[in-house]
Design an enzyme around this catalytic site. Structure first.
Site, PDB file in Angstrom:
ATOM      1  N   TYR A   6      39.075  60.312  69.010  1.00  0.00           N
ATOM      2  CA  TYR A   6      39.797  59.088  69.038  1.00  0.00           C
ATOM      3  C   TYR A   6      38.887  58.248  70.135  1.00  0.00           C
ATOM      4  O   TYR A   6      38.584  57.205  69.680  1.00  0.00           O
ATOM      5  CB  TYR A   6      41.318  58.895  69.440  1.00  0.00           C
ATOM      6  CG  TYR A   6      41.712  57.435  69.657  1.00  0.00           C
ATOM      7  CD1 TYR A   6      42.085  56.773  68.354  1.00  0.00           C
ATOM      8  CD2 TYR A   6      41.577  56.665  70.909  1.00  0.00           C
ATOM      9  CE1 TYR A   6      42.363  55.655  68.525  1.00  0.00           C
ATOM     10  CE2 TYR A   6      42.143  55.563  71.063  1.00  0.00           C
ATOM     11  CZ  TYR A   6      42.541  54.876  69.889  1.00  0.00           C
ATOM     12  OH  TYR A   6      43.022  53.584  69.785  1.00  0.00           O
ATOM     13  N   ALA A   7      38.672  58.574  71.378  1.00  0.00           N
ATOM     14  CA  ALA A   7      37.776  58.295  72.347  1.00  0.00           C
ATOM     15  C   ALA A   7      36.281  57.718  71.639  1.00  0.00           C
ATOM     16  O   ALA A   7      35.943  56.615  71.669  1.00  0.00           O
ATOM     17  CB  ALA A   7      37.776  58.736  73.445  1.00  0.00           C
TER      18      ALA A   7
END
Length: 118
Positions: A6-7
């Protein structure tokens, strides 16, 4: 705290927007992106009993007490970036999170804890 994937994907979108803004600015094309906080939408309709719990948690841990981000808030921010009022705004990642990302980094812990004890 978020997953690595996600990051990485979030940083990729922001980086791409900034790079495109630099590249396309010479053609008078503006490029921006919007990074909203958690928004309750109709996508979770199958989780009807789950959604109010999540909204209650978001209201409790959010920076703007008593306020929960709505899809219309994100739409308004996006509309601003597309409007003539933002003609000199390019390469911006507009964070629409009530300053949550600045003051509170414990959402994952709070949500997990609340859901485990519910």
């Amino acid at each position: 705290m978020s997953t690595h994937s996600y990051a990485a994907s979030k940083h990729a979108v922001v980086g791409l927007a900034k790079n495109l803004a630099a590249e396309l600015g010479q053609h008078n094309i503006r490029v921006n992106c919007v990074s909203p906080y958690v928004v309750s939408t109709n996508i979770g309709q199958g989780l009807a009993d789950f959604t109010p719990k999540v909204e209650a948690i978001l209201n409790e841990v959010g920076n703007l007490k008593g306020t929960v981000l709505k899809a219309s808030d994100v739409a308004s921010a996006t509309l601003f970036l597309a409007s003539d009022e933002a003609t000199y705004v390019s390469g911006l990642n507009l964070v629409v999170d009530g300053r949550y990302s600045v003051v509170n980094s414990s959402i994952v812990v709070a949500v997990r804890s609340s859901l485990l004890h519910a």
